[in-house]
Write a protein that holds these residues in place. Structure first.
Motif, PDB file in Angstrom:
ATOM      1  N   ILE A  74      20.401  -0.483  25.346  1.00  0.00           N
ATOM      2  CA  ILE A  74      20.213   0.778  24.606  1.00  0.00           C
ATOM      3  C   ILE A  74      20.466   1.964  25.530  1.00  0.00           C
ATOM      4  N   GLY A  75      20.801   3.111  24.934  1.00  0.00           N
ATOM      5  CA  GLY A  75      21.032   4.341  25.721  1.00  0.00           C
ATOM      6  C   GLY A  75      22.185   4.143  26.679  1.00  0.00           C
ATOM      7  N   GLY A  76      21.941   4.483  27.945  1.00  0.00           N
ATOM      8  CA  GLY A  76      22.981   4.368  28.961  1.00  0.00           C
ATOM      9  C   GLY A  76      23.433   2.932  29.185  1.00  0.00           C
ATOM     10  N   ASP A 100      21.897  -2.189  19.698  1.00  0.00           N
ATOM     11  CA  ASP A 100      21.133  -1.167  20.432  1.00  0.00           C
ATOM     12  C   ASP A 100      20.099  -0.560  19.491  1.00  0.00           C
ATOM     13  N   THR A 130      12.911  -2.431  29.326  1.00  0.00           N
ATOM     14  CA  THR A 130      12.980  -1.585  28.118  1.00  0.00           C
ATOM     15  C   THR A 130      12.646  -2.421  26.885  1.00  0.00           C
ATOM     16  N   ARG A 187      23.034   6.120  32.397  1.00  0.00           N
ATOM     17  CA  ARG A 187      24.114   6.945  31.825  1.00  0.00           C
ATOM     18  C   ARG A 187      25.296   7.143  32.769  1.00  0.00           C
ATOM     19  N   TRP A 263      28.643   8.922  23.802  1.00  0.00           N
ATOM     20  CA  TRP A 263      28.375   8.586  25.216  1.00  0.00           C
ATOM     21  C   TRP A 263      28.186   9.871  26.007  1.00  0.00           C
ATOM     22  N   GLN A 266      24.884  11.796  25.315  1.00  0.00           N
ATOM     23  CA  GLN A 266      23.709  11.234  25.990  1.00  0.00           C
ATOM     24  C   GLN A 266      23.704  11.610  27.478  1.00  0.00           C
ATOM     25  N   GLU A 270      20.598  13.998  28.626  1.00  0.00           N
ATOM     26  CA  GLU A 270      19.577  13.401  29.483  1.00  0.00           C
ATOM     27  C   GLU A 270      19.684  13.935  30.908  1.00  0.00           C
ATOM     28  N   GLN A 405      15.068  11.382  34.148  1.00  0.00           N
ATOM     29  CA  GLN A 405      14.873  11.573  32.708  1.00  0.00           C
ATOM     30  C   GLN A 405      13.381  11.435  32.387  1.00  0.00           C
ATOM     31  N   VAL A 408      12.232  11.082  28.682  1.00  0.00           N
ATOM     32  CA  VAL A 408      12.560   9.803  28.043  1.00  0.00           C
ATOM     33  C   VAL A 408      11.536   8.753  28.478  1.00  0.00           C
TER      34      VAL A 408
END
Ligand code: PA5
Length: 419
Positions: A74-76, A100, A130, A187, A263, A266, A270, A405, A408
């Motif tokens: 997920i995310g980066g 994700d 995570t 990321r 992409w 994010q 972040e 981050q 987050v």
């Protein structure tokens, strides 16, 4: 033949930056001094040949048993991979599934439709802890245990070299694993094993992808914004933000570049959305990246961008030579004065972008265009490094840390209170 990406802008003049000359030199030097000290690990990925060899060896091994990838992350740990696959392995998209999310209906559908005998599950998490990714891992591990012999063979773990639950599991269960280099956050990790393994598995030439990244680093070696694309773009957006344009729209033209925008959004959000400056002052800084796609958004967001508040800068991404040439067949149809007979679809796509650029110029709304001669590993590698470097330069301009981050992490800490 490799080609460089170009940045076109008529939005700034040399004089706009002259008053900031010493700041520009200072931030450029600061970043490249850190690079020389090995403190910008994301810039080093293209030199890590032994890692590339490990990735390619594992790809060859896994290709013997599997044809499809299910990526859990997920995310980066997800968005960059999606961009690489959609842009460069678009012909193999049916062999790539990204999970994700924690959507029970979608998970159920995946377990019903995927052929697990031929599916390699790639679990990606830098921290290795995570919850979304670990939950998906537990769910699919259970399914695999029921459906295949040697279920461990069906997993590849990509995580920190030492830390986290996933690293421990890989060691205990004997899953194949690759490392996310220390110091490279999610990321900034697309050109590590995180994005490179899935891309290579789906036949992307990752050596050329990394060469493209390296080429952009070389192109950004000097503090002169007129040769350093990433620095120029960072300065343009910084200047506009000071004038109240605190949104930037990423506007690719072409389905293969569609997932560049999320992409990038994010990466930008972040990295730059920060409460504290490096000195510890409360500054609540950052600008908002918007995700667009041409030409669909000409029929949607452009009304707002042209007549709404003057608070945005648009970055178009154009492709000069799509891989396929399509000309329309014989037809009597004419629309808006344009005969459709023999119309080139790539010419139409470019005309759509140029018409949008012109409309923005006509009402004095700022925009820039990144031009790719082709969508290929070399240009995509450059595009990724340009975006990462621009983000880091912007962090220096805003005087914040673009690599953490904290907010987050705060959400991750809150989740247990609601379960
Ligand atoms: O970019 C980041 O650092 C984050 O978006 C992370 O990638 C995301 O939170 C997932 O973390 P991890 O890779 O540790 O599972």
């Amino acid at each position: 033949m490799h080609s460089d990406i170009l940045l076109e802008t008529d939005d700034v003049a040399i004089s706009d930056f002259q008053s900031h000359d010493s700041t520009i030199r200072q931030i450029h030097k600061g970043i490249h001094d850190l690079e020389k000290l090995g403190q910008m690990p994301f810039l080093e990925v293209s030199h890590q040949h032994e890692h590339i060899q490990d990735i390619l060896t594992l790809v060859e091994q896994k290709k013997q048993d599997f044809d499809t990838l299910l990526v859990l992350g997920i995310g980066g740990s997800a968005l960059g991979t999606r961009f690489l696959i959609e842009s460069l392995a678009y012909k193999n998209l049916s062999r790539f599934v990204l999970c994700d999310h924690v959507d029970p209906d979608s998970w159920h559908l995946l377990q019903e439709t995927l052929d697990f005998k031929k599916t390699l599950i790639v679990v990606v998490s830098k921290s290795g802890r995570t919850i979304e990714t670990l939950a998906a891992f537990v769910y699919f591990q259970n399914i695999l245990k029921q459906r295949v012999a040697d279920y461990q063979k069906h997993f590849l773990i990509i995580t920190d070299p030492r830390e986290g639950i996933l690293r421990k599991l890989a060691q205990e269960e004997g899953f194949a694993s690759l490392e996310v280099p220390s110091g490279v956050g999610g990321r900034y990790s697309v050109l590590t094993s995180v994005g490179l393994f899935p891309a290579a598995f789906l036949n992307v030439d990752i050596q050329t992808l990394l060469l493209g990244g390296k080429r952009m680093i070389e192109r950004c070696q000097h503090a002169d914004p007129w040769t350093n694309l990433a620095l120029l773009s960072a300065l343009i957006h910084w200047e506009h933000a000071k004038k109240g344009r605190k949104m930037r729209a990423m506007f690719p033209y072409g389905e293969r570049l569609k997932s560049f925008a999320p992409w990038f959004a994010q990466l930008w959000a972040e990295s730059l959305g920060k409460k504290y400056s490096l000195k510890g002052d409360v500054i609540h800084t950052g600008t908002t990246a918007l995700c667009n796609l041409g030409p669909a958004d000409q029929h949607s967001q452009l009304q707002l961008y042209l007549e709404g508040p003057d608070d945005k800068v648009v970055t178009f991404i154009g492709v000069e030579n799509p891989q396929c040439r399509i000309h329309l067949p014989e037809t009597p149809l004419v629309t808006n004065g344009i005969p459709l007979r023999n119309l080139s679809i790539s010419a139409l796509q470019s005309a759509e972008r140029q018409a949008t650029e012109q409309a923005l110029s006509d009402v004095g709304r700022p925009h820039q265009t990144i031009l790719l001669r082709h969508v290929d590993p070399y240009t995509v590698g450059q595009l990724i490094l340009m975006a990462e470097l621009e983000t880091v330069y912007s962090g220096a301009l805003y005087d914040i840390n673009p690599f953490d981050q904290p907010a987050v992490e705060l959400i991750k800490k809150n989740i247990p209170n609601f379960i």
